[in-house]
Design a protein around this motif. Structure first.
Motif, PDB file in Angstrom:
ATOM      1  N   ARG A  63     -12.540  -1.555   6.795  1.00  0.00           N
ATOM      2  CA  ARG A  63     -12.957  -1.131   8.173  1.00  0.00           C
ATOM      3  C   ARG A  63     -11.699  -1.336   8.957  1.00  0.00           C
ATOM      4  N   ARG A  64     -10.894  -2.270   8.741  1.00  0.00           N
ATOM      5  CA  ARG A  64      -9.814  -2.331   9.628  1.00  0.00           C
ATOM      6  C   ARG A  64      -8.606  -1.111   9.466  1.00  0.00           C
ATOM      7  N   VAL A  65      -8.584  -0.793   8.286  1.00  0.00           N
ATOM      8  CA  VAL A  65      -7.512   0.281   7.947  1.00  0.00           C
ATOM      9  C   VAL A  65      -8.125   1.593   8.120  1.00  0.00           C
ATOM     10  N   GLN A  66      -9.498   1.818   8.196  1.00  0.00           N
ATOM     11  CA  GLN A  66      -9.998   3.224   8.403  1.00  0.00           C
ATOM     12  C   GLN A  66      -9.285   3.932   9.611  1.00  0.00           C
ATOM     13  N   PRO A  67      -9.015   3.228  10.726  1.00  0.00           N
ATOM     14  CA  PRO A  67      -8.268   4.302  11.823  1.00  0.00           C
ATOM     15  C   PRO A  67      -6.876   4.624  11.362  1.00  0.00           C
ATOM     16  N   LEU A  68      -6.553   4.133  10.251  1.00  0.00           N
ATOM     17  CA  LEU A  68      -5.116   4.498   9.976  1.00  0.00           C
ATOM     18  C   LEU A  68      -5.114   5.776   8.939  1.00  0.00           C
ATOM     19  N   GLY A  69      -6.585   6.232   8.822  1.00  0.00           N
ATOM     20  CA  GLY A  69      -6.700   7.376   7.879  1.00  0.00           C
ATOM     21  C   GLY A  69      -6.544   7.069   6.334  1.00  0.00           C
ATOM     22  N   LEU A  70      -6.648   5.933   6.061  1.00  0.00           N
ATOM     23  CA  LEU A  70      -6.389   5.489   4.487  1.00  0.00           C
ATOM     24  C   LEU A  70      -7.884   5.095   3.881  1.00  0.00           C
ATOM     25  N   THR A  71      -7.922   5.647   2.585  1.00  0.00           N
ATOM     26  CA  THR A  71      -9.069   5.387   1.797  1.00  0.00           C
ATOM     27  C   THR A  71      -8.746   3.925   1.057  1.00  0.00           C
ATOM     28  N   ARG A  72      -9.711   3.418   0.561  1.00  0.00           N
ATOM     29  CA  ARG A  72      -9.277   2.111  -0.290  1.00  0.00           C
ATOM     30  C   ARG A  72      -8.511   2.481  -1.594  1.00  0.00           C
ATOM     31  N   GLN A 129      -6.123   4.633  -1.717  1.00  0.00           N
ATOM     32  CA  GLN A 129      -5.109   4.881  -1.027  1.00  0.00           C
ATOM     33  C   GLN A 129      -4.356   3.778  -0.856  1.00  0.00           C
ATOM     34  N   TRP A 130      -4.806   2.796   0.011  1.00  0.00           N
ATOM     35  CA  TRP A 130      -4.285   1.505   0.176  1.00  0.00           C
ATOM     36  C   TRP A 130      -3.995   0.610  -1.078  1.00  0.00           C
ATOM     37  N   GLN A 131      -5.049   0.715  -1.836  1.00  0.00           N
ATOM     38  CA  GLN A 131      -4.862  -0.101  -3.206  1.00  0.00           C
ATOM     39  C   GLN A 131      -3.512   0.676  -3.958  1.00  0.00           C
ATOM     40  N   THR A 132      -3.640   1.828  -4.054  1.00  0.00           N
ATOM     41  CA  THR A 132      -2.313   2.575  -4.715  1.00  0.00           C
ATOM     42  C   THR A 132      -0.972   2.373  -3.982  1.00  0.00           C
ATOM     43  N   ILE A 133      -1.088   2.226  -2.685  1.00  0.00           N
ATOM     44  CA  ILE A 133       0.081   1.939  -1.993  1.00  0.00           C
ATOM     45  C   ILE A 133       0.448   0.482  -2.294  1.00  0.00           C
ATOM     46  N   ALA A 134      -0.237  -0.394  -2.237  1.00  0.00           N
ATOM     47  CA  ALA A 134      -0.230  -1.718  -2.677  1.00  0.00           C
ATOM     48  C   ALA A 134       0.501  -1.774  -4.110  1.00  0.00           C
ATOM     49  N   CYS A 135      -0.062  -1.223  -5.030  1.00  0.00           N
ATOM     50  CA  CYS A 135       0.449  -1.384  -6.494  1.00  0.00           C
ATOM     51  C   CYS A 135       1.742  -0.876  -6.429  1.00  0.00           C
ATOM     52  N   VAL A 136       2.217   0.203  -5.981  1.00  0.00           N
ATOM     53  CA  VAL A 136       3.415   0.993  -6.096  1.00  0.00           C
ATOM     54  C   VAL A 136       4.464   0.149  -5.388  1.00  0.00           C
ATOM     55  N   ARG A 137       4.024  -0.636  -4.210  1.00  0.00           N
ATOM     56  CA  ARG A 137       4.830  -1.335  -3.464  1.00  0.00           C
ATOM     57  C   ARG A 137       5.161  -2.660  -4.437  1.00  0.00           C
ATOM     58  N   PRO A 189      10.582   6.413   2.825  1.00  0.00           N
ATOM     59  CA  PRO A 189      10.944   5.683   3.792  1.00  0.00           C
ATOM     60  C   PRO A 189       9.938   5.867   4.978  1.00  0.00           C
ATOM     61  N   ALA A 190       9.139   7.036   4.949  1.00  0.00           N
ATOM     62  CA  ALA A 190       8.320   7.079   5.830  1.00  0.00           C
ATOM     63  C   ALA A 190       6.745   6.297   5.818  1.00  0.00           C
ATOM     64  N   ILE A 191       6.802   5.535   4.693  1.00  0.00           N
ATOM     65  CA  ILE A 191       5.643   4.506   4.658  1.00  0.00           C
ATOM     66  C   ILE A 191       5.902   3.281   5.443  1.00  0.00           C
ATOM     67  N   GLU A 192       7.132   2.989   5.757  1.00  0.00           N
ATOM     68  CA  GLU A 192       7.272   1.626   6.276  1.00  0.00           C
ATOM     69  C   GLU A 192       6.494   1.349   7.410  1.00  0.00           C
ATOM     70  N   PRO A 193       6.477   2.161   8.205  1.00  0.00           N
ATOM     71  CA  PRO A 193       5.355   1.657   9.355  1.00  0.00           C
ATOM     72  C   PRO A 193       4.097   1.244   9.161  1.00  0.00           C
ATOM     73  N   LEU A 194       3.522   2.108   8.263  1.00  0.00           N
ATOM     74  CA  LEU A 194       2.103   1.892   7.787  1.00  0.00           C
ATOM     75  C   LEU A 194       2.267   0.316   6.761  1.00  0.00           C
ATOM     76  N   ILE A 195       3.356   0.276   6.080  1.00  0.00           N
ATOM     77  CA  ILE A 195       3.284  -1.135   5.325  1.00  0.00           C
ATOM     78  C   ILE A 195       3.144  -2.283   6.494  1.00  0.00           C
ATOM     79  N   GLY A 196       3.903  -1.997   7.492  1.00  0.00           N
ATOM     80  CA  GLY A 196       3.927  -3.095   8.333  1.00  0.00           C
ATOM     81  C   GLY A 196       2.635  -3.474   8.895  1.00  0.00           C
ATOM     82  N   GLU A 197       2.012  -2.082   9.281  1.00  0.00           N
ATOM     83  CA  GLU A 197       0.383  -2.447   9.923  1.00  0.00           C
ATOM     84  C   GLU A 197      -0.346  -2.942   8.738  1.00  0.00           C
ATOM     85  N   LEU A 198      -0.484  -2.467   7.570  1.00  0.00           N
ATOM     86  CA  LEU A 198      -1.157  -2.897   6.610  1.00  0.00           C
ATOM     87  C   LEU A 198      -0.858  -4.513   5.983  1.00  0.00           C
TER      88      LEU A 198
END
Length: 156
Positions: free
Chosen positions: A27-36, A38-46, A98-107
């Motif tokens: 619910r908190r990341v929905q305004p960022l336009g991410l699905t579960r 996607q954010w799990q994939t981002i976290a894994c690749v990070r 590098p474009a993901i950095e602001p999103l990582i900060g918000e996540l």
């Protein structure tokens, strides 16, 4: 035979808590336009930069096609990229851009706020004890094997 009280069974409590944490984060990341996915994939690749799509799928315990769709959308958004694997022409390694950095900060900020909400009312000593007990349960259940198949950073 005595019935098991699901509300007292450790596995049920952990499963319920895990679901609650995921749903709140969703619910908190929905305004960022991410699905579960996607954010799990981002976290894994990070945590595992340069993992192959197959490795990401295994770490997330989903199929390669499923994770491939998530990666495709993240590539389209410019947040991750696929790079050829010099050791295997058929494989591609996944990297954050590098474009993901602001999103990582918000996540990260959202994750910290959710953890603070979950641990509200626990003092520092209680929080440390809770983490120690969870680590002990993990070790009791063969935690090394679990670490090998989760998106924890590789030990070097």
């Amino acid at each position: 035979m005595q019935a098991v009280d699901d509300d007292k069974a450790l596995g049920m409590k952990v499963m319920k808590l895990s679901r609650m944490l995921r749903l709140r984060f969703d619910r908190r990341v929905q305004p960022l336009g991410l699905t579960r996915a996607q954010w799990q994939t981002i976290a894994c690749v990070r945590r595992r930069p340069g993992a192959t799509q197959r490795q990401v799928a295994e770490l997330l315990e989903v199929g390669e096609v499923t994770v491939g769709r998530s990666i495709d959308k993240l590539v389209e958004a410019g947040l991750v990229e696929r790079r050829s694997d010099p050791a295997d022409r058929r494989a591609h390694r996944i990297w954050l851009t590098p474009a993901i950095e602001p999103l990582i900060g918000e996540l990260t900020r959202i994750g910290a706020a959710e953890e603070a909400a979950a641990l509200a009312g626990f003092d520092a000593q209680e929080q440390a004890l809770l983490h120690a007990m969870l680590d002990r349960i993990t070790a009791n259940l063969g935690g090394d094997a679990v670490e090998a198949v989760t998106c924890k950073p590789e030990r070097r």
